[in-house]
Scaffold this active site. Structure first.
Site, mmCIF file in Angstrom:
data_model
loop_
_atom_site.group_PDB
_atom_site.id
_atom_site.type_symbol
_atom_site.label_atom_id
_atom_site.label_comp_id
_atom_site.label_asym_id
_atom_site.label_seq_id
_atom_site.Cartn_x
_atom_site.Cartn_y
_atom_site.Cartn_z
ATOM 1 C CE LYS A 119 0.271 -26.550 -1.931
ATOM 2 N NZ LYS A 119 1.732 -27.364 -1.897
ATOM 3 C CB SER A 158 4.953 -28.854 -4.326
ATOM 4 O OG SER A 158 4.380 -29.922 -5.016
ATOM 5 C CB SER A 217 1.132 -29.836 -5.214
ATOM 6 O OG SER A 217 1.881 -29.649 -3.806
HETATM 7 N N1 GLN Z 1 5.123 -33.695 -7.349
HETATM 8 C C1 GLN Z 1 5.468 -34.462 -6.236
HETATM 9 C C2 GLN Z 1 4.386 -35.582 -5.392
HETATM 10 O O1 GLN Z 1 3.413 -35.504 -5.963
HETATM 11 C C3 GLN Z 1 5.788 -33.213 -5.199
HETATM 12 C C4 GLN Z 1 4.703 -32.705 -4.434
HETATM 13 C C5 GLN Z 1 5.212 -31.791 -3.413
HETATM 14 O O2 GLN Z 1 6.350 -31.193 -3.461
HETATM 15 N N2 GLN Z 1 4.049 -31.452 -2.688
HETATM 16 O O3 GLN Z 1 4.664 -35.873 -4.305
#
Ligand code: GLN
Length: 505
Positions: free
Chosen positions: A78, A177, A153
């Protein structure tokens, strides 16, 4: 045979027998990327030259009998983890020209284990998002149906693994994420206990919640990746100095004697009936493998989203202050003063969702509001931690859906941040409590979109998650029917032989 469709352990078998080389495998993965990247778009940056060098070195290590745990295996990372000499953008314009001078600890560990780094996977900007629509470099798509989101994400990681554009990947999970995109793309994703894996070199979003973990084609691979990345790192003061088990040992044990708690609040309003059915089918499979199931309650689940969307932006507003045009990445060269340079660099560099979070976080921390928002959210966090403690008095692990629905259409929630935030309701509590959580495929919707089953355990009980997940995978014998339209309907033999069947009730 298409080697790109293999799991890590299948590939290792061939590599060790000399039936295929790492260079051939790496070339095959790039060929696959050429075939489907236009449709899937899972990468931000590819690094073919370095990868082929690494593959050559891996082949030499294998020949010399000096191979590491991931020797010759092509992986993606990532784009939020620093890679020495390879651009690292965090999905943001502001870091477009940023080439880190060092590797994140996890990247260093992968390299030492002999892995081949194919490229940097697409993600929501600074890991803020649930759909990957907040990426400055294009939206990765769901390989099962490219009109749908791949989740976020770590969406590029999940989509890449599902489309065979890499053998495995590393993602990060702050509020879901890793698990949510894994669920949406039909792959395995594990968020380890906070402190289990070093965060050194991970571009921070919310430091008290962030954790790095693997996205893989099956549970065995997940354990293999954990064996490489887990462990104490003196460069990360929040990593825990505690012995790391051999996660592979957990796999083949049955589930006799394991108690699985079913949290009633995770099956509430808004749960898609098809998700409900597939997850319950998965829970029945856990019972068949020998587990006992008991109902449990996590009464503060519903408050997790509200607490998280104060705590995470508050931490982000502080973490992202370093991107000021002076130290990293993009700088507005036309500004007339220093303050204007800060302001212009940041307004040009950050996307709308990141700006929204910085504003929310700054507001929540500002004097006079701190007690009402941040302090209150921290108190709710403690209630959620206590809920889990009580639940784990009655069970070893918890089983539930990962998300209330399957992957939605691209654009469907893009203009409605609140409904996007609410979709994280079942993954956020894990992070607030610092627990490990896994998503394992357990079925498909009638539209052919994957559904994941989430399991959570007490701190440092990743082994129990892997044990249950492996048994679930064996029981369900999940059919991983690849979307054969990805590469001009090239439906390869290996994928066919890996077709697995979902046994519906
Ligand atoms: N969807 C969540 C956010 O936007 C989690 C994102 C993540 O785990 N990086 O914060």
């Amino acid at each position: 045979m298409n080697v790109d469709a293999l799991t890590i352990h299948e590939l290792q078998n061939l590599l060790s027998k000399g039936e295929v080389s790492s260079v051939e495998t790496t070339e095959a993965v790039y060929k696959r990327i050429e075939q489907c990247e236009e449709k899937v778009g899972s990468y931000i940056t590819l690094c073919r030259e370095q990868a082929l060098e690494q593959a050559k070195a891996a082949d030499k290590r294998i020949q010399d009998g000096n191979d590491g745990a991931l020797c010759g295996v092509p992986v993606s990372i990532k784009d939020v983890m620093c890679t020495k000499g390879i651009r690292t953008t965090a999905g943001s314009r502001i870091l477009e020209p940023f080439v880190p001078p060092y590797d994140a600890t996890v990247v260093e560990k992968l390299k030492t284990a002999g892995a081949v780094i194919i490229g940097k996977a697409g993600m929501d900007e600074f890991a803020m998002g649930s759909s990957n629509e907040n990426c400055a470099y294009g939206i990765p798509r769901n390989p099962w149906n490219t009109d749908h989101i791949c989740g976020g994400s770590s969406g590029g990681s999940a989509a890449g693994v599902a489309a065979d554009e890499c053998i495995a990947s590393l993602g990060s999970d702050t509020g879901g994420s890793i698990r949510q995109p894994a669920s949406f793309c039909g792959v395995v994703g594990l968020k380890p206990t906070y402190g289990r894996v070093s965060r050194f070199g991970l571009i921070a979003y919310a430091s008290s919640l962030d954790q790095i973990g693997p996205l893989t084609k099956d549970v065995h691979d997940c354990a293999l990746m954990m064996n490489v990345i887990a462990g104490y790192d003196r460069k990360d003061s929040t990593s825990v100095n505690r012995e790391t088990p051999d996660y592979l040992n957990a796999l083949s044990k049955g589930l006799k004697g394991m108690t699985v708690g079913i949290p009633e609040e995770y099956f509430g309003e808004g749960l898609d009936p098809e998700v409900d059915k597939a997850v319950k089918n998965g829970i029945a499979a856990l019972r068949e493998a020998g587990a006992l199931t008991v109902p449990v309650s996590l009464p503060h689940t519903d408050y997790g989203v509200a607490a998280y969307y104060i705590i995470a932006p508050a931490e982000a507003s502080s973490n992202l202050a370093r991107f000021d045009g002076v130290r990293y990445g993009l700088r507005d060269m036309d500004a007339a003063s220093l303050v204007e340079m800060y302001s212009q660099s940041r307004s040009q560099g950050f996307g709308p969702e990141v700006k929204r979070r910085i504003i929310i976080g700054t507001y929540a921390l500002s004097s006079g509001y701190y007690d009402a928002y941040y302090k209150k959210a921290s108190q709710v966090r403690t209630l959620i931690v206590d809920d889990f403690k009580k639940a784990f008095e009655h069970c070893d692990i918890l089983a539930s859906p990962v998300t209330p629905t399957t992957a939605w259409r691209i654009g469907e929630k893009a203009d409605d941040p609140l409904s996007m935030y609410l979709s994280d309701v079942l993954t956020i509590p894990t992070n607030l409590a610092g627990l490990p959580g896994i998503s394992v495929p357990c079925g498909f919707s009638s539209a052919g979109l994957p559904i994941g089953l989430q399991m959570q355990a007490a701190h440092f009980n990743e082994e129990k998650l892997l044990q249950a997940a492996w048994n679930l995978e064996q029981e369900l014998n999940i059919k991983s029917v690849k979307n054969d339209n990805l590469a001009d309907s090239e439906w390869n033999e290996t994928s066919k032989s890996r077709k697995r069947r979902i046994r519906l009730q």
